[in-house]
Design a protein around this motif. Structure first.
Motif, PDB file in Angstrom:
ATOM      1  N   ARG A 145       0.877  -1.169   0.000  1.00  0.00           N
ATOM      2  CA  ARG A 145       0.000   0.000   0.000  1.00  0.00           C
ATOM      3  C   ARG A 145       0.912   1.216   0.000  1.00  0.00           C
ATOM      4  NH1 ARG A 145      -4.381   1.806   4.580  1.00  0.00           N
ATOM      5  NH2 ARG A 145      -5.175   3.614   3.446  1.00  0.00           N
ATOM      6  N   ASP A 170       1.165   5.382  -0.784  1.00  0.00           N
ATOM      7  CA  ASP A 170       0.486   6.659  -0.986  1.00  0.00           C
ATOM      8  C   ASP A 170       1.495   7.767  -0.711  1.00  0.00           C
ATOM      9  OD1 ASP A 170      -1.116   8.849  -1.190  1.00  0.00           O
ATOM     10  OD2 ASP A 170      -2.576   8.207   0.321  1.00  0.00           O
ATOM     11  N   LYS A 195      -7.516  -6.588   3.870  1.00  0.00           N
ATOM     12  CA  LYS A 195      -6.409  -5.740   3.398  1.00  0.00           C
ATOM     13  C   LYS A 195      -6.721  -5.143   2.028  1.00  0.00           C
ATOM     14  CE  LYS A 195      -4.040  -6.037   6.990  1.00  0.00           C
ATOM     15  NZ  LYS A 195      -3.875  -4.850   7.829  1.00  0.00           N
ATOM     16  N   SER A 196      -7.366  -5.901   1.170  1.00  0.00           N
ATOM     17  CA  SER A 196      -7.755  -5.367  -0.144  1.00  0.00           C
ATOM     18  C   SER A 196      -8.747  -4.221   0.009  1.00  0.00           C
ATOM     19  CB  SER A 196      -8.361  -6.468  -1.007  1.00  0.00           C
ATOM     20  OG  SER A 196      -7.400  -7.454  -1.275  1.00  0.00           O
ATOM     21  N   LYS A 250      -8.800  -2.138   2.386  1.00  0.00           N
ATOM     22  CA  LYS A 250      -8.075  -0.984   2.909  1.00  0.00           C
ATOM     23  C   LYS A 250      -7.142  -0.356   1.882  1.00  0.00           C
ATOM     24  CE  LYS A 250      -8.113  -1.767   7.819  1.00  0.00           C
ATOM     25  NZ  LYS A 250      -7.304  -1.642   9.015  1.00  0.00           N
ATOM     26  N   GLY A 251      -7.041  -0.953   0.698  1.00  0.00           N
ATOM     27  CA  GLY A 251      -6.214  -0.365  -0.349  1.00  0.00           C
ATOM     28  C   GLY A 251      -4.903  -1.081  -0.638  1.00  0.00           C
ATOM     29  N   TYR A 252      -4.657  -2.199   0.011  1.00  0.00           N
ATOM     30  CA  TYR A 252      -3.450  -2.959  -0.298  1.00  0.00           C
ATOM     31  C   TYR A 252      -3.617  -3.629  -1.652  1.00  0.00           C
ATOM     32  CZ  TYR A 252      -1.447  -2.461   4.360  1.00  0.00           C
ATOM     33  OH  TYR A 252      -0.892  -1.966   5.501  1.00  0.00           O
ATOM     34  N   VAL A 253      -2.536  -3.655  -2.426  1.00  0.00           N
ATOM     35  CA  VAL A 253      -2.544  -4.209  -3.777  1.00  0.00           C
ATOM     36  C   VAL A 253      -1.665  -5.440  -3.823  1.00  0.00           C
ATOM     37  CG1 VAL A 253      -2.019  -3.734  -6.208  1.00  0.00           C
ATOM     38  CG2 VAL A 253      -2.900  -1.905  -4.728  1.00  0.00           C
TER      39      VAL A 253
END
Length: 83
Positions: free
Chosen positions: A12, A14, A72-73, A75-78
């Motif tokens: 993740r 940012d 986790k996905s 929450k924005g984890y790739v």
């Protein structure tokens, strides 16, 4: 062991928030015939933290693995690949 992929790596990133995190999940057998789910997380480039969960069967470990992946996905984890 399972035919499914049991070593997963997520990130993740940012730049606007100075955020660069990783999350790894791994299912491994123990010496006592159990199965453990190893979770490791932290800032990219650091050792981070680690936690392990022990299960009697691999199916139970996969249930928790899938639950964590969904969380986790969301929450924005790739997903970046396998370890």
């Amino acid at each position: 062991m399972t035919q499914q992929c049991s070593n997963l790596y997520f990130q993740r990133i940012d730049p606007s928030r100075n955020m660069a995190r990783y999350y790894m999940l791994s299912i491994q057998p123990t010496l006592f015939g159990e199965v453990s789910l190893i979770r490791a997380w932290g800032r990219i480039g650091t050792r981070g933290q680690e936690m392990s969960h022990h299960f009697a069967s691999e199916t139970d470990a996969l249930v928790l693995l899938r639950k964590i992946v969904r969380r986790k996905s969301a929450k924005g984890y790739v997903f970046k690949g396998t370890c």
